[in-house]
Design a protein around this motif. Structure first.
Motif, PDB file in Angstrom:
ATOM      1  N   THR A   2     -51.774  -4.288 -36.151  1.00 38.38           N
ATOM      2  CA  THR A   2     -52.866  -5.224 -35.906  1.00 38.38           C
ATOM      3  C   THR A   2     -53.487  -4.883 -34.557  1.00 38.38           C
ATOM      4  N   TYR A   4     -55.366  -6.138 -31.187  1.00 40.98           N
ATOM      5  CA  TYR A   4     -55.478  -7.364 -30.382  1.00 40.98           C
ATOM      6  C   TYR A   4     -56.395  -7.126 -29.196  1.00 40.98           C
ATOM      7  N   LEU A  89     -47.315  -9.779 -33.383  1.00 43.41           N
ATOM      8  CA  LEU A  89     -47.645 -10.566 -32.194  1.00 43.41           C
ATOM      9  C   LEU A  89     -46.570 -10.469 -31.115  1.00 43.41           C
ATOM     10  N   PRO A 111     -55.957 -11.752 -31.953  1.00 41.19           N
ATOM     11  CA  PRO A 111     -56.052 -10.663 -32.932  1.00 41.19           C
ATOM     12  C   PRO A 111     -57.494 -10.453 -33.370  1.00 41.19           C
TER      13      PRO A 111
ATOM     14  N   ALA B 142     -52.966 -14.134 -39.329  1.00 42.70           N
ATOM     15  CA  ALA B 142     -54.013 -13.410 -38.592  1.00 42.70           C
ATOM     16  C   ALA B 142     -53.476 -12.756 -37.324  1.00 42.70           C
ATOM     17  N   ALA B 143     -52.611 -13.460 -36.613  1.00 38.67           N
ATOM     18  CA  ALA B 143     -52.099 -12.910 -35.351  1.00 38.67           C
ATOM     19  C   ALA B 143     -50.849 -12.062 -35.589  1.00 38.67           C
ATOM     20  N   ALA B 144     -50.417 -11.974 -36.850  1.00 39.65           N
ATOM     21  CA  ALA B 144     -49.236 -11.188 -37.215  1.00 39.65           C
ATOM     22  C   ALA B 144     -47.985 -11.652 -36.465  1.00 39.65           C
ATOM     23  N   PRO B 146     -44.390 -12.264 -36.405  1.00 43.27           N
ATOM     24  CA  PRO B 146     -43.415 -11.649 -37.319  1.00 43.27           C
ATOM     25  C   PRO B 146     -42.351 -12.631 -37.800  1.00 43.27           C
TER      26      PRO B 146
END
Lengths: 121, 383
Positions: A2, A4, A89, A111, B142-144, B146
């Motif tokens: 992802t 960021y 994250l 993100p 969305a922000a992953a 985990p």
């Protein structure tokens, strides 16, 4: 992976600090940048010139208006940023912590919107 | 099952939906084919297949590789927290999520509570809660954030939230008389025992386990043969589970012996220890109970703690003193506030006001046993 955006927020007075206090910060940020590159997290990064250098361009009706100054008049403002790539994250937050320690300013982690999350009608 | 699927697929929505699909499939197939030899295994296999199907359908674009990786990879190593559900609780308690979202999400995903049930536990509107859960889930995606094994340092950081969630799960099983929810109390105790194994020296972990054991020890005495609620004062103490009481008391004594200042769970456990120590309700050491509530209120100055403290003060200093504390509390939507007011007004002979308070308490109560008890009390009022 992802992507960021790590936004660095400047606070009032940050830009008036003398060079000798800033030098260690610059060096710490350079080291952090080198680490991001070495570990494959680096996408892009940059520091922004003072917010007094900003100009806003806005489409209003049929006109486009150009005005001096930042769009938002706030005490804290975007001073610079990193764009990084991370597995999740927790990894991004770990890097943001190192970044925040290096630059001594608050860092917001956000993100990028993924392609499959774009709003669909 | 949701917890284990979430670990495997790293996606909460897919885990939830696949579990739902599997139960639906069982409801359709089992009456025709007969129940399989291993129903749990059958459900898990079916849910896993459904999850893979769903991933295949949903990941038609750039996520195809990610999905393929999830399907073929071995499950993550289980790490420090071996229990899937406990691990999912720690994930839901990620510091990047808003505190109120953490508990709501855990109750939904781990305990399987419905939105109305959780909203009731939090005393907030259902729409607010539904938004909270949706927002938290989309941030996870969305922000992953985990769904992974927590590190040793996460355990300490997320402990307060994890304990709060476990206690809410227990309470949801203990309080309302909804069928199928009794299991949640046992689940709460099981999770607290797991936490105790994980962090044996933590005082609040021990306190929470003790609090649950002492509360659970009275379960069998809480309802009469007619199904009506029996209050603590009227409970036959012979019906209490003395093995659970002994275990709870031992934990409370262990914490006292540590000499460390107690946290909120340890104080609540100590209050329950005083109650379960009395051979008869009349022998309860109320001054001790009030002193413990004073300490609890200092740590947690909420109206609900103030209300419970007032109930103990009524036993020591009389209903008038207690009522003066209860009246100004901002708890008009909380049924226990009306129950307490009703009881204090009844004891003061203010029947007309007591009647109105009982009526309001009955309106807000959801437990049939409690409604029966309150209705009888209302009917007994004279004047």
């Amino acid at each position: 992976m992802t992507q960021y955006l790590l936004s660095v927020y400047d606070r009032p007075g940050d830009r008036e600090r003398p060079l000798e206090t800033m030098q260690p910060l610059f060096e710490a940020v350079d080291r952090f940048n080198a680490k991001l590159q070495a570990e494959g997290h680096w996408v892009f990064a940059g520091g922004l010139a003072d917010q007094s250098t900003a100009t806003v361009v806005e489409a209003k009706g049929g006109d486009v208006v150009v005005t001096d100054g930042p769009f938002l008049e706030t005490k804290e403002y975007l001073g610079g940023f990193w764009i990084i790539e991370a597995a999740d994250l927790d990894v991004a937050l770990g890097l943001a912590k190192e970044g925040a320690i290096a630059c001594t300013n608050p860092v917001e982690v956000r993100p990028f919107m993924a392609e499959d999350e774009l709003p669909v009608e | 099952m949701v917890a284990s699927l979430a670990r495997r697929f790293g996606d909460l929505d897919i885990a939830e939906e696949a579990a739902g699909d599997a139960f639906l499939a069982a409801a359709e197939r089992w009456p025709i084919d007969g129940q399989p030899a291993n129903p749990g295994g059958w459900l898990m296999t079916t849910a896993t297949r459904r999850a893979i199907d769903r991933l295949r359908r949903e990941n038609v674009r750039d996520q195809r590789h990610r999905a393929a990786a999830m399907i073929t990879h071995q499950p993550d190593p289980v790490g420090i927290v071996e229990d899937d559900q406990l691990r999912l609780i720690f994930t839901c308690c990620h510091p990047a999520l808003a505190p109120e979202a953490r508990t709501a999400l855990t109750l939904r995903l781990v305990a399987g509570l419905t939105v109305p049930e959780i909203a009731r536990a939090f005393l907030i509107p259902e729409t607010t809660l539904a938004q909270r859960i949706t927002r938290a889930k989309s941030k996870i995606r969305a922000a992953a954030i985990p769904l992974r094994v927590p590190e040793r340092e996460d355990l300490a950081n997320r402990l307060a939230d994890v304990l709060a969630v476990i206690y809410l799960i227990f309470n949801e099983g203990y309080l309302p008389g909804e069928p199928g929810h009794a299991d949640l109390a046992a689940e709460g105790v099981r999770l607290a025992r797991l936490m105790r194994g994980l962090m044996p020296t933590d005082g609040e972990v021990a306190g929470l386990l003790a609090l649950m054991l002492l509360t659970e020890s009275r379960r069998g005495s809480r309802y009469g043969t007619s199904g009506e609620l029996v209050t603590l004062a009227d409970q036959g103490r012979g019906g209490w589970d003395h093995a659970l009481i002994a275990e709870g008391h031992a934990l409370v004594r262990e914490r006292l012996a540590s000499g460390l200042s107690p946290g909120v769970y340890q104080l609540q456990a100590a209050i329950n220890a005083v109650h379960t120590d009395a051979g008869d309700a009349r022998d309860t050491d109320w001054s001790q109970v009030v002193a413990l509530y004073d300490q609890l209120y200092a740590l947690q100055p909420t109206p609900v703690v103030a209300l419970n403290r007032a109930v103990a003060i009524a036993e020591m200093d009389g209903p008038e003193v207690a009522l003066a504390i209860v009246e100004p509390l901002d708890l008009v939507g909380y049924h226990s506030w009306h129950v307490t007011r009703a009881d204090l007004l009844r004891r003061l002979g203010r029947s007309r006001e007591a009647r109105a308070a009982y009526a309001r308490a009955i309106e807000l109560a959801v437990n049939p046993g409690e409604i029966a008890y309150l209705t009888r009390r209302l009917g007994e009022l004279v004047g």
